[in-house]
Enzyme design. Structure first.
Site, PDB file in Angstrom:
ATOM      1  N   HIS B 119       0.846  -1.215   0.000  1.00  0.00           N
ATOM      2  CA  HIS B 119       0.000   0.000   0.000  1.00  0.00           C
ATOM      3  C   HIS B 119       0.872   1.252   0.000  1.00  0.00           C
ATOM      4  O   HIS B 119       0.703   2.149  -0.835  1.00  0.00           O
ATOM      5  CB  HIS B 119      -0.901  -0.007   1.239  1.00  0.00           C
ATOM      6  CG  HIS B 119      -1.684   1.267   1.423  1.00  0.00           C
ATOM      7  ND1 HIS B 119      -3.001   1.384   1.070  1.00  0.00           N
ATOM      8  CD2 HIS B 119      -1.324   2.484   1.922  1.00  0.00           C
ATOM      9  CE1 HIS B 119      -3.424   2.630   1.328  1.00  0.00           C
ATOM     10  NE2 HIS B 119      -2.424   3.314   1.851  1.00  0.00           N
ATOM     11  N   GLU B 120       1.822   1.316   0.921  1.00  0.00           N
ATOM     12  CA  GLU B 120       2.626   2.560   1.056  1.00  0.00           C
ATOM     13  C   GLU B 120       3.430   2.851  -0.220  1.00  0.00           C
ATOM     14  O   GLU B 120       3.573   4.003  -0.621  1.00  0.00           O
ATOM     15  CB  GLU B 120       3.564   2.440   2.262  1.00  0.00           C
ATOM     16  CG  GLU B 120       2.855   2.335   3.605  1.00  0.00           C
ATOM     17  CD  GLU B 120       1.807   3.416   3.834  1.00  0.00           C
ATOM     18  OE1 GLU B 120       0.813   3.133   4.525  1.00  0.00           O
ATOM     19  OE2 GLU B 120       1.940   4.530   3.277  1.00  0.00           O
ATOM     20  N   HIS B 123       1.736   4.975  -2.653  1.00  0.00           N
ATOM     21  CA  HIS B 123       1.880   6.427  -2.419  1.00  0.00           C
ATOM     22  C   HIS B 123       3.237   6.914  -2.929  1.00  0.00           C
ATOM     23  O   HIS B 123       3.332   7.963  -3.572  1.00  0.00           O
ATOM     24  CB  HIS B 123       1.798   6.743  -0.920  1.00  0.00           C
ATOM     25  CG  HIS B 123       0.442   6.552  -0.319  1.00  0.00           C
ATOM     26  ND1 HIS B 123      -0.705   7.066  -0.867  1.00  0.00           N
ATOM     27  CD2 HIS B 123       0.048   5.889   0.794  1.00  0.00           C
ATOM     28  CE1 HIS B 123      -1.754   6.732  -0.129  1.00  0.00           C
ATOM     29  NE2 HIS B 123      -1.318   6.023   0.880  1.00  0.00           N
ATOM     30  N   HIS B 129      -5.359   7.563  -1.985  1.00  0.00           N
ATOM     31  CA  HIS B 129      -6.235   6.473  -1.527  1.00  0.00           C
ATOM     32  C   HIS B 129      -7.392   6.244  -2.492  1.00  0.00           C
ATOM     33  O   HIS B 129      -7.928   7.172  -3.067  1.00  0.00           O
ATOM     34  CB  HIS B 129      -6.759   6.804  -0.126  1.00  0.00           C
ATOM     35  CG  HIS B 129      -5.726   6.589   0.923  1.00  0.00           C
ATOM     36  ND1 HIS B 129      -5.660   7.313   2.087  1.00  0.00           N
ATOM     37  CD2 HIS B 129      -4.685   5.728   0.976  1.00  0.00           C
ATOM     38  CE1 HIS B 129      -4.639   6.909   2.809  1.00  0.00           C
ATOM     39  NE2 HIS B 129      -4.020   5.936   2.163  1.00  0.00           N
TER      40      HIS B 129
END
Lengths: 84, 409
Positions: B119-120, B123, B129
């Site tokens: 997930h990170e 970014h 998101h």
């Protein structure tokens, strides 16, 4: 509402602190140090709460109902959802 | 998916990363492996490549820190905020920070490092998101056993960096849309007075207090159940729900999977080895009879005697005329049985039946049919329904009616 049956009681409006902090962290709610209580029903909080409810596909009420609080208490990423 | 405001991205798609320090929760090798797999997820669907360096300034610096670590975004202790990452750019740009006050794992227990790192890094590469609960870029931590990019994630990263050089473009799973009129189900069951629908990795349910349908991962309730369940039914008097996939089944009581499962379906139920999986199952609360649907046949099992009834299997058409074969899912509700069947379009016989039943010639597909309740049969088509009177063998006057008007919620 992760239970059987799904949470059916409207919780008292509690965890105002949780709501305030969550919206400051992830929805760019400006915290101007005012007493949390007074901010509770202020427009910015209601607006940001509606943004969060819309983002998570919840009923958009602007009120911290059980379903909304349940989502706010879940572990998550620290990056804001809006206006990073 | 959402691209980070201002659409920041790396000009050079060959990036370096460095793990500055390690969590004591995992061996160094496990942490390296988790983070390496997370990078591979993104490189496999885009032109991006990642090279691990062990010293100096890398594009993406990864570290485990706690509390206020002087990046103006302090962590908050256990739970809550697990990690964060910075958008592409020089200096702190692209960097990933994991909260060392969490316990980092390489399994089901909170929190799986591979899952959070995947997930990170989204970014770090320019994604914000996503509102898609099935996407890795959804803000909340959900670990459903496997870590995979959903189609939403793939579309997002390719919107920034273009497709992968892979000749066959990778695709990812899509999250079912609860109001999609083409939605079919893997399984449906009642559970403690509610109805749960299952599709791929997800369950869907509604309840009178929250009319918005709830969609979430099956693993939220039953982390050890497989995805892609094929049948499910509730044995109400035992407060037990049984889930079927392939030739195995699991039994749960509420959120607890009972000990000793999964079991094979053959000995406990008496299925022949020729049965490789169950399409759908439903148990009649008042009789304790459970119907299993397999292709064009159905079995009837007696929950009290715990054995199959004699004379089965029968053809579905014999016991349930008009339903058709290959039932997707079935459940019992308020005394009625509602079948969620695969569309019966194209089976000339049924189309003839439909027209002889009194449907307009334009009728092409029935989405669901109820069982006989007080000699009435309900046919559901898109947002309307008809009621067929078994006595007069004809459609009742005043139909079709809007489902939502008469079946609230």
């Amino acid at each position: 509402s992760h239970s059987f049956p799904a949470a059916t009681t409207e919780t008292q409006e509690q965890d105002v602190e949780t709501v305030q902090k969550y919206l400051e962290n992830y929805y760019n709610l400006k915290s101007d140090g005012k007493q949390v209580e007074r901010q509770r029903n202020s427009d910015p909080v209601v607006e940001k709460l509606k943004q969060m409810q819309k983002f998570f596909g919840l009923k958009v009420t602007g009120k911290p109902d059980a379903e909304t609080l349940n989502v706010m208490k879940q572990p998550r990423c620290g990056v804001p959802d809006m206006d990073q | 998916f959402v691209l980070t405001q201002g659409n920041p991205q790396w000009e050079d798609t060959h990036l370096t990363y460095r793990i500055e320090n390690y969590t004591p929760d995992l061996s160094r090798a496990d942490a390296d492996h988790a983070i390496e797999k997370a990078f591979q997820l993104w490189s496999s669907v885009s032109p991006l490549t990642f090279t691990k360096v062990s010293e100096g300034q890398a594009d993406i610096m990864i570290s485990f820190v706690r509390g206020d670590h002087r990046d103006n975004s302090p962590f908050d202790g256990q739970g809550g905020n697990l990690a964060h990452a910075f958008q592409p750019g020089s200096g702190i740009g692209g960097d990933v920070h994991f909260d060392e006050d969490e316990r980092w794992t390489n399994n089901f227990r909170d929190y799986n490092l591979y899952r959070v790192a995947a997930h990170e890094l989204g970014h770090s590469l320019g994604l914000a998101h996503s509102t898609d609960i099935g996407a890795l870029m959804y803000p909340n931590y959900i670990f459903s056993g496997d870590v995979q990019l959903s189609q939403d994630d793939i579309s997002g990263i390719q919107a920034i960096y273009g497709p992968s050089q892979n000749p066959t473009q990778p695709i990812g799973p899509q999250t079912p849309q609860v109001c999609d009129s083409k939605l079919t189900f893997d399984a449906v069951t009642t559970i403690r007075g509610e109805v749960m629908f299952f599709k791929d990795r997800f369950y869907m349910r509604t309840n009178p207090f929250y009319p918005e349908a709830e969609l979430n991962f099956i693993s939220l309730f039953w982390p050890h159940l497989p995805n892609g369940l094929q049948a499910a039914y509730e044995v109400a008097h035992r407060d037990e729900v049984r889930f079927f996939k392939g030739d195995k089944y699991w039994a749960v009581k509420g959120q607890d999977v009972l000990y000793g499962y999964p079991k094979y379906i053959y000995r406990p139920f008496g299925f022949p080895r020729t049965v490789k999986n169950i399409d759908a199952a439903v148990s009649e609360e008042d009789t304790g009879k459970t119907y299993f649907f397999v292709a064009n046949k159905c079995w009837r099992y007696d929950e009290y005697k715990q054995s199959m009834d004699a004379g089965y299997p029968k053809m579905i058409a014999e016991d349930f005329p008009g339903i058709g074969n290959n039932v997707d899912a079935v459940f019992q509700k308020d005394g009625n049985k509602f079948w969620a069947v695969r569309g019966i379009e194209g089976q000339a016989g049924y189309l003839r039946v439909i027209h002889t039943l009194g449907f307009p010639p334009t009728m092409r597909k029935i989405k669901a049919v109820s069982g006989k309740e007080k000699k009435k049969t309900y046919f559901f088509v898109e947002d309307e329904y008809w009621r067929f009177d078994e006595n007069s063998q004809s459609m009742e006057q005043g139909f079709p009616r809007i489902i939502a008007d008469d079946f609230s919620g």
